[in-house]
Each structure stands twice: as C-alpha cells, then as structure tokens.
Design a protein around this motif. Structure first.
Motif, PDB file in Angstrom:
ATOM      1  N   HIS A  42     -42.559   5.453  -3.121  1.00 51.17           N
ATOM      2  CA  HIS A  42     -43.528   4.398  -3.438  1.00 51.17           C
ATOM      3  C   HIS A  42     -44.647   5.030  -4.254  1.00 51.17           C
ATOM      4  O   HIS A  42     -45.400   5.867  -3.744  1.00 51.17           O
ATOM      5  CB  HIS A  42     -44.087   3.760  -2.160  1.00 51.17           C
ATOM      6  N   ASP A  43     -44.748   4.619  -5.515  1.00 46.23           N
ATOM      7  CA  ASP A  43     -45.741   5.193  -6.413  1.00 46.23           C
ATOM      8  C   ASP A  43     -47.139   4.658  -6.117  1.00 46.23           C
ATOM      9  O   ASP A  43     -47.309   3.534  -5.630  1.00 46.23           O
ATOM     10  CB  ASP A  43     -45.382   4.883  -7.868  1.00 46.23           C
ATOM     11  N   GLY A  44     -48.144   5.490  -6.431  1.00 45.91           N
ATOM     12  CA  GLY A  44     -49.523   5.054  -6.307  1.00 45.91           C
ATOM     13  C   GLY A  44     -49.894   4.131  -7.458  1.00 45.91           C
ATOM     14  O   GLY A  44     -49.181   4.041  -8.460  1.00 45.91           O
ATOM     15  N   GLU A  45     -51.017   3.435  -7.322  1.00 39.55           N
ATOM     16  CA  GLU A  45     -51.426   2.488  -8.357  1.00 39.55           C
ATOM     17  C   GLU A  45     -51.777   3.187  -9.667  1.00 39.55           C
ATOM     18  O   GLU A  45     -51.402   2.738 -10.747  1.00 39.55           O
ATOM     19  CB  GLU A  45     -52.638   1.671  -7.889  1.00 39.55           C
ATOM     20  N   GLU A  46     -52.477   4.315  -9.589  1.00 39.39           N
ATOM     21  CA  GLU A  46     -52.916   5.018 -10.792  1.00 39.39           C
ATOM     22  C   GLU A  46     -52.101   6.277 -11.054  1.00 39.39           C
ATOM     23  O   GLU A  46     -51.736   6.573 -12.185  1.00 39.39           O
ATOM     24  CB  GLU A  46     -54.402   5.394 -10.665  1.00 39.39           C
ATOM     25  N   ALA A  47     -51.840   7.039 -10.012  1.00 37.98           N
ATOM     26  CA  ALA A  47     -51.094   8.295 -10.157  1.00 37.98           C
ATOM     27  C   ALA A  47     -50.549   8.693  -8.800  1.00 37.98           C
ATOM     28  O   ALA A  47     -50.944   8.145  -7.762  1.00 37.98           O
ATOM     29  CB  ALA A  47     -51.995   9.395 -10.714  1.00 37.98           C
ATOM     30  N   GLY A  48     -49.609   9.651  -8.814  1.00 35.27           N
ATOM     31  CA  GLY A  48     -49.099  10.165  -7.556  1.00 35.27           C
ATOM     32  C   GLY A  48     -48.203   9.194  -6.827  1.00 35.27           C
ATOM     33  O   GLY A  48     -47.709   8.212  -7.384  1.00 35.27           O
ATOM     34  N   ILE A  49     -48.016   9.462  -5.534  1.00 37.69           N
ATOM     35  CA  ILE A  49     -47.148   8.636  -4.693  1.00 37.69           C
ATOM     36  C   ILE A  49     -47.847   8.312  -3.379  1.00 37.69           C
ATOM     37  O   ILE A  49     -48.649   9.096  -2.884  1.00 37.69           O
ATOM     38  CB  ILE A  49     -45.809   9.353  -4.385  1.00 37.69           C
ATOM     39  N   LYS A  50     -47.541   7.139  -2.856  1.00 38.20           N
ATOM     40  CA  LYS A  50     -48.020   6.795  -1.519  1.00 38.20           C
ATOM     41  C   LYS A  50     -47.123   7.433  -0.464  1.00 38.20           C
ATOM     42  O   LYS A  50     -47.597   7.879   0.582  1.00 38.20           O
ATOM     43  CB  LYS A  50     -48.027   5.280  -1.343  1.00 38.20           C
ATOM     44  N   SER A  51     -45.810   7.454  -0.749  1.00 34.77           N
ATOM     45  CA  SER A  51     -44.870   8.078   0.172  1.00 34.77           C
ATOM     46  C   SER A  51     -43.573   8.364  -0.561  1.00 34.77           C
ATOM     47  O   SER A  51     -43.296   7.770  -1.617  1.00 34.77           O
ATOM     48  CB  SER A  51     -44.601   7.176   1.385  1.00 34.77           C
ATOM     49  N   ALA A  52     -42.779   9.267  -0.006  1.00 35.08           N
ATOM     50  CA  ALA A  52     -41.458   9.573  -0.551  1.00 35.08           C
ATOM     51  C   ALA A  52     -40.633  10.244   0.532  1.00 35.08           C
ATOM     52  O   ALA A  52     -41.176  10.899   1.433  1.00 35.08           O
ATOM     53  CB  ALA A  52     -41.562  10.479  -1.780  1.00 35.08           C
ATOM     54  N   THR A  53     -39.335  10.063   0.427  1.00 37.27           N
ATOM     55  CA  THR A  53     -38.400  10.728   1.336  1.00 37.27           C
ATOM     56  C   THR A  53     -37.300  11.364   0.508  1.00 37.27           C
ATOM     57  O   THR A  53     -36.712  10.708  -0.350  1.00 37.27           O
ATOM     58  CB  THR A  53     -37.765   9.728   2.328  1.00 37.27           C
ATOM     59  N   ILE A  54     -37.042  12.643   0.758  1.00 34.45           N
ATOM     60  CA  ILE A  54     -35.939  13.321   0.092  1.00 34.45           C
ATOM     61  C   ILE A  54     -34.947  13.811   1.130  1.00 34.45           C
ATOM     62  O   ILE A  54     -35.306  14.059   2.287  1.00 34.45           O
ATOM     63  CB  ILE A  54     -36.412  14.505  -0.777  1.00 34.45           C
ATOM     64  N   LEU A  55     -33.702  13.925   0.713  1.00 35.82           N
ATOM     65  CA  LEU A  55     -32.649  14.497   1.545  1.00 35.82           C
ATOM     66  C   LEU A  55     -32.312  15.863   0.966  1.00 35.82           C
ATOM     67  O   LEU A  55     -31.952  15.977  -0.209  1.00 35.82           O
ATOM     68  CB  LEU A  55     -31.412  13.590   1.535  1.00 35.82           C
ATOM     69  N   VAL A  56     -32.454  16.899   1.772  1.00 33.12           N
ATOM     70  CA  VAL A  56     -32.152  18.256   1.340  1.00 33.12           C
ATOM     71  C   VAL A  56     -30.830  18.672   1.980  1.00 33.12           C
ATOM     72  O   VAL A  56     -30.708  18.710   3.204  1.00 33.12           O
ATOM     73  CB  VAL A  56     -33.267  19.237   1.745  1.00 33.12           C
ATOM     74  N   LYS A  57     -29.855  18.963   1.136  1.00 38.38           N
ATOM     75  CA  LYS A  57     -28.505  19.300   1.606  1.00 38.38           C
ATOM     76  C   LYS A  57     -28.227  20.781   1.411  1.00 38.38           C
ATOM     77  O   LYS A  57     -28.346  21.303   0.311  1.00 38.38           O
ATOM     78  CB  LYS A  57     -27.457  18.484   0.845  1.00 38.38           C
ATOM     79  N   GLY A  58     -27.862  21.443   2.491  1.00 36.24           N
ATOM     80  CA  GLY A  58     -27.517  22.854   2.417  1.00 36.24           C
ATOM     81  C   GLY A  58     -27.527  23.466   3.805  1.00 36.24           C
ATOM     82  O   GLY A  58     -28.167  22.952   4.735  1.00 36.24           O
ATOM     83  N   HIS A  59     -26.803  24.567   3.974  1.00 38.63           N
ATOM     84  CA  HIS A  59     -26.728  25.217   5.279  1.00 38.63           C
ATOM     85  C   HIS A  59     -28.101  25.718   5.718  1.00 38.63           C
ATOM     86  O   HIS A  59     -28.800  26.387   4.960  1.00 38.63           O
ATOM     87  CB  HIS A  59     -25.736  26.380   5.224  1.00 38.63           C
ATOM     88  N   ASN A  60     -28.490  25.363   6.940  1.00 40.99           N
ATOM     89  CA  ASN A  60     -29.776  25.739   7.543  1.00 40.99           C
ATOM     90  C   ASN A  60     -30.971  25.061   6.880  1.00 40.99           C
ATOM     91  O   ASN A  60     -32.107  25.528   7.035  1.00 40.99           O
ATOM     92  CB  ASN A  60     -29.977  27.259   7.512  1.00 40.99           C
ATOM     93  N   ALA A  61     -30.746  23.959   6.185  1.00 43.59           N
ATOM     94  CA  ALA A  61     -31.862  23.264   5.543  1.00 43.59           C
ATOM     95  C   ALA A  61     -32.901  22.820   6.574  1.00 43.59           C
ATOM     96  O   ALA A  61     -34.106  23.024   6.389  1.00 43.59           O
ATOM     97  CB  ALA A  61     -31.354  22.059   4.753  1.00 43.59           C
ATOM     98  N   PHE A  62     -32.455  22.219   7.679  1.00 41.79           N
ATOM     99  CA  PHE A  62     -33.406  21.793   8.709  1.00 41.79           C
ATOM    100  C   PHE A  62     -34.042  22.995   9.392  1.00 41.79           C
ATOM    101  O   PHE A  62     -35.249  22.995   9.672  1.00 41.79           O
ATOM    102  CB  PHE A  62     -32.728  20.905   9.749  1.00 41.79           C
ATOM    103  N   GLY A  63     -33.261  24.023   9.648  1.00 40.84           N
ATOM    104  CA  GLY A  63     -33.801  25.208  10.303  1.00 40.84           C
ATOM    105  C   GLY A  63     -34.959  25.820   9.536  1.00 40.84           C
ATOM    106  O   GLY A  63     -35.982  26.207  10.120  1.00 40.84           O
TER     107      GLY A  63
END
Length: 322
Positions: free
Chosen positions: A114-135
């Motif tokens: 969700h982009d900000g009104e002027e610049a930046g973002i209000k929120s974002a979610t990414i999925l990171v895929k790879g061994h031990n990514a959560f760790g």
C-alpha cells in the motif's frame, strides 16, 4: 525428501571445502616460510581468513534448529505515525530486506503493498523463499528507528521516524493449523499500484481478519481473486502458527528470567544518519558506522549476534528488551 537431500549435500560439501581449504593453505604457509616467499604466505593467510568467515556463518546456521527455522518466511513492514517521513522509512526497510535476501541468494515475492499518498509505503508484505529464511530473519521483528535530516522538510530539520517489522514462517505441509471459517471475516478490494488494467479495476485483492486474535493478512499480487484468497489463507495460518511459537517462547523466557510485560513492539535497532552515522542494535550492542552498507542489505552481523544471544541465553527472545 529431495529438498532435505540437497540441504544435507550442501552442508557436507561446505564442511569438506573448509577442511580442504584449511589443509591446503596451512601447507602453503609452511612451504612459503621454508622458501622465504612472503607472497605465498600472505595469499594463504588471506584465504584462511576468508575460510574463517565462511566457518563463522556455518556455525551460526547450526543454531537454526527451531521447528520452523528452515522454512520460507513472510516479512511485513508497517509505517508508524509521522506521515510521509515514516512511510519513506518503511520503503527504505523494504528495500533493505529485499537487498539482504538477494545477497543470500533467496527469492523475494511481493505479496501486498500500500503506497503512501506522497512517497514511500504505508505497508508491504514480502515472501522470502530459501533454506533457513525464517531462521535468519526471525530476530528482525520489532520497531526500527530512523534519525535523519528529512528530505521532506523545507527547513531541513532532523526527524525521528519509526516503522515496525513482523516476521513469521510459511507453514508447510508438516505443520497442521486448523482455522474455522466462522472465526474470520473476508473482504475484497481493488489492488493498488502497478499491475495492469485488470488488477486495478477488479476486486481481486483479498483481506482476511481473524476475529479471535485480531490478526489481519492481505494479498494482492495475483490477478485472480481465487489465488489471492488461497494465498491469504496460507498467510493467516502462518501468522497463527507464529503467534503460537511466540507464546511458547515468551513463556520460556518468563520462566527463565522472571521478566514479564514485554511486547514485540519495543524498539530493537536505531539507524542514525544525522548528526553522525551509526546503526546500533539495542539488544546485543552490535553497531557500525557503515549505514549505507546496512541499508543496502548488510545485516548478517546484526542477525548473527541476535541469533547467537537468543539461542545461547544472552537474550532469551526477541522481546527480551529492557
């Protein structure tokens, strides 16, 4: 089974490569000293230092033994109060974690933004895929503080901004999480940002609210509402699973240290760009003046220190912050 086989082969291969590097370079040093060749000795010593760094990272990875540490992970970023300044900081964090993942050889997918009104973002979610990514990423949950001269302030005053990061693992088929449809509210809305005419003119984005816990997840990266709904359900199960892990960890930390009333929302790291340059982790004391490097994804020293302290008992959990 093939993924597990590949993981084991990589671990064994790395160990054998380190062993070979150690033996070969020790022999080179002996030979160089015997022949009085300082260049050979210096080259071998440099190779040993590089091998030491690889071994140090491998040692940290042996600490990633949690039941979900090996899984892929979601990373949510939310701008704090402060309007454009905080939203710009949230976008900087999004770029930082994306760069870190790319340096690790992980794959990154943007799930929601969700982009900000002027610049930046209000929120974002990414999925990171790879061994031990959560760790690796699990110790990054918390509030991140930025101090700088605001590019959005005509008076060039120094501003302090806050954004929060929330990390939770992808739930694989080995973990069973049951969610009753009666406990959720599902909303659909139009996607924001780039994505083509279809994405922006149909209610393809999906938001799911888990009423008992108040957990909210959203997905808008697919054109199909059906696919976004399925992904949002996966994200919700992952959040509920992470919440259960957090309960267990908090209980263990309280029992071990007697500390209570500690929430995830406490500040964990400060990024100061003005009047001096310094990034400092408030849990471990690790700091660096290379702010450009950190914002460009050089996060391993902070993650390694937090992980080592967490596992070895220096910090019982991410929330164990004074």
């Amino acid at each position: 089974m093939m993924r597990e086989r590949t993981r084991l082969e990589e671990a064994i291969g790395r160990y054998r490569a380190l062993e070979a590097s150690l033996n070969d370079n020790l022999e080179l040093i002996e030979m160089g000293e015997a022949e009085g060749d300082a260049a050979i000795v210096a080259e071998a010593e440099a190779a040993l230092k590089a091998a030491r760094d690889v071994a140090a990272e491998a040692e940290i990875e042996t600490l990633l033994s949690g039941e979900a540490d090996a899984n892929d992970t979601y990373v949510e970023i939310h701008a704090g109060a402060g309007g454009t300044e905080s939203q710009d900081w949230a976008q900087m964090l999004l770029r930082m974690y994306t760069r870190w993942a790319e340096r690790k050889g992980y794959k990154v997918e943007l799930m929601e933004r969700h982009d900000g009104e002027e610049a930046g973002i209000k929120s974002a979610t990414i999925l990171v895929k790879g061994h031990n990514a959560f760790g690796w990423l699990k110790t990054e949950s918390g509030v991140h503080r930025l101090v700088r001269i605001s590019p959005y302030d005509s008076a060039a005053r120094r501003h302090t901004s806050f954004s929060s990061v929330w990390v939770y693992p992808v739930v694989d088929d080995k973990i069973d999480i049951e969610v009753s449809e009666a406990d959720v509210r599902i909303d659909t809305y139009r996607s924001s940002g780039a994505g083509g005419q279809h994405v922006n003119t149909t209610d393809s984005a999906v938001r799911i609210t888990h009423i008992p816990t108040g957990i909210v997840v959203a997905c808008q990266n697919e054109r199909s509402q059906h696919k976004n709904r399925a992904t949002a359900w996966d994200m919700l199960r992952a959040r509920l699973y992470e919440a259960e892990l957090q309960k267990r960890e908090d209980a263990a930390a309280a029992q071990a240290s007697g500390k209570t009333d500690i929430g995830w929302g406490h500040q964990i790291r400060s990024y100061v760009l003005q009047p001096y340059q310094m990034v400092k982790d408030l849990r471990t004391g690790v700091e660096t003046s290379d702010t450009d490097g950190v914002l460009g994804g050089d996060l391993d020293p902070f993650m390694a220190a937090a992980l080592a302290a967490r596992v070895k008992g220096g910090v019982e959990s991410v929330e164990d912050i004074d």
